[in-house]
Design a protein around this motif. Sequence first.
Motif, short mmCIF file in Angstrom:
data_model
loop_
_atom_site.label_atom_id
_atom_site.label_comp_id
_atom_site.label_asym_id
_atom_site.label_seq_id
_atom_site.Cartn_x
_atom_site.Cartn_y
_atom_site.Cartn_z
N TYR A 208 0.83 -1.21 0.00
CA TYR A 208 0.00 0.00 0.00
C TYR A 208 0.87 1.27 0.00
O TYR A 208 0.39 2.36 0.27
CB TYR A 208 -0.91 0.00 1.24
CG TYR A 208 -1.44 -1.38 1.56
CD1 TYR A 208 -2.46 -1.96 0.81
CD2 TYR A 208 -0.89 -2.13 2.59
CE1 TYR A 208 -2.91 -3.23 1.07
CE2 TYR A 208 -1.34 -3.41 2.87
CZ TYR A 208 -2.34 -3.95 2.11
OH TYR A 208 -2.78 -5.22 2.37
N THR A 209 2.15 1.09 -0.32
CA THR A 209 3.11 2.19 -0.21
C THR A 209 2.70 3.39 -1.07
O THR A 209 2.79 4.55 -0.61
CB THR A 209 4.51 1.71 -0.63
OG1 THR A 209 4.87 0.57 0.14
CG2 THR A 209 5.54 2.82 -0.40
N ALA A 210 2.26 3.14 -2.28
CA ALA A 210 1.95 4.24 -3.20
C ALA A 210 0.82 5.12 -2.66
O ALA A 210 0.95 6.36 -2.61
CB ALA A 210 1.59 3.69 -4.57
N ILE A 211 -0.27 4.50 -2.25
CA ILE A 211 -1.41 5.32 -1.79
C ILE A 211 -1.09 5.96 -0.44
O ILE A 211 -1.51 7.09 -0.17
CB ILE A 211 -2.72 4.52 -1.73
CG1 ILE A 211 -2.62 3.33 -0.75
CG2 ILE A 211 -3.15 4.06 -3.11
CD1 ILE A 211 -3.96 2.63 -0.53
N LYS A 214 1.04 9.06 -0.97
CA LYS A 214 0.20 10.18 -1.43
C LYS A 214 -0.56 10.80 -0.26
O LYS A 214 -0.64 12.02 -0.11
CB LYS A 214 -0.80 9.70 -2.49
CG LYS A 214 -0.20 9.44 -3.86
CD LYS A 214 -1.20 8.80 -4.80
CE LYS A 214 -2.36 9.73 -5.10
NZ LYS A 214 -3.30 9.11 -6.08
N ILE A 215 -1.10 9.93 0.59
CA ILE A 215 -1.87 10.41 1.74
C ILE A 215 -0.97 11.15 2.73
O ILE A 215 -1.36 12.18 3.29
CB ILE A 215 -2.59 9.22 2.42
CG1 ILE A 215 -3.78 8.77 1.57
CG2 ILE A 215 -3.06 9.59 3.83
CD1 ILE A 215 -4.45 7.50 2.04
N ARG A 216 0.23 10.64 2.94
CA ARG A 216 1.16 11.29 3.88
C ARG A 216 1.40 12.75 3.53
O ARG A 216 1.47 13.61 4.41
CB ARG A 216 2.49 10.52 3.91
CG ARG A 216 3.50 11.07 4.91
CD ARG A 216 4.77 10.26 4.92
NE ARG A 216 5.45 10.26 3.63
CZ ARG A 216 6.58 9.62 3.36
NH1 ARG A 216 7.16 8.91 4.32
NH2 ARG A 216 7.13 9.66 2.16
N GLY A 217 1.46 13.02 2.23
CA GLY A 217 1.68 14.39 1.78
C GLY A 217 0.53 15.33 2.09
O GLY A 217 0.70 16.56 2.10
N LYS A 218 -0.64 14.77 2.36
CA LYS A 218 -1.83 15.58 2.68
C LYS A 218 -1.92 15.90 4.17
O LYS A 218 -2.80 16.63 4.61
CB LYS A 218 -3.11 14.84 2.26
CG LYS A 218 -3.15 14.45 0.78
CD LYS A 218 -3.37 15.65 -0.12
CE LYS A 218 -3.54 15.20 -1.57
NZ LYS A 218 -3.78 16.35 -2.47
N LYS A 240 3.43 2.76 9.73
CA LYS A 240 4.48 3.00 10.71
C LYS A 240 5.83 3.18 10.03
O LYS A 240 6.62 4.08 10.36
CB LYS A 240 4.54 1.85 11.72
CG LYS A 240 5.57 2.10 12.82
CD LYS A 240 5.58 0.98 13.85
CE LYS A 240 6.62 1.30 14.94
NZ LYS A 240 6.68 0.23 15.96
N THR A 241 6.11 2.33 9.02
CA THR A 241 7.36 2.42 8.27
C THR A 241 7.50 3.78 7.59
O THR A 241 8.60 4.35 7.53
CB THR A 241 7.43 1.30 7.22
OG1 THR A 241 7.37 0.03 7.88
CG2 THR A 241 8.72 1.38 6.41
N LEU A 242 6.38 4.31 7.09
CA LEU A 242 6.39 5.60 6.39
C LEU A 242 6.31 6.79 7.34
O LEU A 242 6.30 7.94 6.89
CB LEU A 242 5.21 5.65 5.40
CG LEU A 242 5.32 4.71 4.19
CD1 LEU A 242 4.00 4.65 3.43
CD2 LEU A 242 6.45 5.17 3.26
N GLY A 243 6.22 6.52 8.62
CA GLY A 243 6.19 7.61 9.59
C GLY A 243 4.85 8.32 9.68
O GLY A 243 4.77 9.47 10.13
N ASP A 265 3.30 -4.31 16.67
CA ASP A 265 3.36 -3.09 17.46
C ASP A 265 2.87 -1.86 16.70
O ASP A 265 2.71 -0.79 17.28
CB ASP A 265 4.78 -2.85 17.99
CG ASP A 265 5.83 -2.70 16.88
OD1 ASP A 265 5.47 -2.71 15.69
OD2 ASP A 265 7.03 -2.59 17.22
N ALA A 266 2.59 -2.01 15.40
CA ALA A 266 2.07 -0.89 14.61
C ALA A 266 0.63 -0.54 14.99
O ALA A 266 0.12 0.52 14.61
CB ALA A 266 2.14 -1.21 13.12
N VAL A 267 -0.03 -1.42 15.75
CA VAL A 267 -1.39 -1.11 16.19
C VAL A 267 -1.38 0.02 17.21
O VAL A 267 -2.38 0.72 17.40
CB VAL A 267 -2.10 -2.37 16.74
CG1 VAL A 267 -1.63 -2.69 18.15
CG2 VAL A 267 -3.61 -2.22 16.71
N GLY A 268 -0.23 0.20 17.86
CA GLY A 268 -0.04 1.33 18.77
C GLY A 268 -0.89 1.28 20.03
O GLY A 268 -1.54 0.27 20.33
#
Length: 378
Positions: A208-211, A214-218, A240-243, A265-268
């Motif tokens: 799901y890296t591509a979408i 894109k979302i991270r930039g918003k 989590k990997t993408l911050g 652990d990404a469920v936080g």
Amino acid sequence: MQAGIKVIAIAAALAAVGSASAQQVVKIGHVGPVSGPNAHLGKDNENAARMAIDELNAKGFTINGQKVKLQLLAEDDGSDPKQGTAVAQKLVDAKVNGIVGHLNSGTTVPASKIYHDAGLVQISPATTAPQYTRQKFPGAFRVVASDTKLGSTLGKYATDTLKARNIAIIDDRTTYGQGVATEFAKGVKAPGVTVVAKEFTSATATDYTAILTKIRGKKPDLIFFGGMDSVAGPMLKQMKTLGITAKVMGGDGICTEALGRLAGDAVGENKVVCAEAGGVKGDQEKVMTDFRARFKQKTGADVQLYAPYVYDAVMVMAAAMQAAKSAEPAKYLPELKKIKYEGVTGTIRFDPYGDIQNGALTLFTYKGGKRTRIDVIR
């Protein structure tokens, strides 16, 4: 000549006994995905259906004063619409007396037309897509709240409680995923709230890296995902990997005990908020706790998600048959429409569309990898 007559008489008597025996079997079909990515949920459902059938038979289930044997015919739809319609027709051909299922909206909706055309009663324990009952098939019922309520409740919680203002929405393109995402989008229409992105993936995707990039930039402060836990878990890991630090919301498809395991652990901690159709509190909690204990004792597994609703669906169908003194769908359907049944999941009554009246929703979050209840809302 007399011997011949005697043989014929015996044969006729045996045929009559065989016919009577056949009449004493009532077949209830169950359909869910016991293969594929949602197999853990489908098996949960099938186990609950079998548990209900076994309990009814053990008590000596009767219809119109006659003891009958309930028989479960279980089929696997693999969460695939084509497979779902194929097994639906198989159950129709097997002359079942009623259907409990399916799990996914994407299989339930197309299969419901087949059941409707055959004059069968169908009670879904998990389908939340509004489209299911909006077809106005008289034999279609559900024992969980629809996405209309779930989406609007989550939308209000996102804006009022979580104070989300920039929201991104992702769905998996399934009937369920798109449906719950659409209803959520309606629920977040409030002053100062902006839907900054709408993206989609598939129910079988793994990257799901591509979408997400894109979302991270918003810069969203909340991301809603319409889909199942099998996708949400890996997606959380990639967030989590993408911050990406945004809160994550979803419907009952992601709201499982398994999500913590799938996401690691990404469920936080309090990062994910989700809603499950159904839920109990107060005195009803003991009833649910007792059910969970009996389920674990019988199956060796913990309840995943929908098992209590499957159990109640079987029980309410059986109760309608007893009230009608018949297992024929055309005869017990009117009883189902007016029934008031006290189940494991609470009071079951249906509105004119077949939707459960005053359906409950339970809000959850995750702490220490474990699903933790926030509240039950009706």
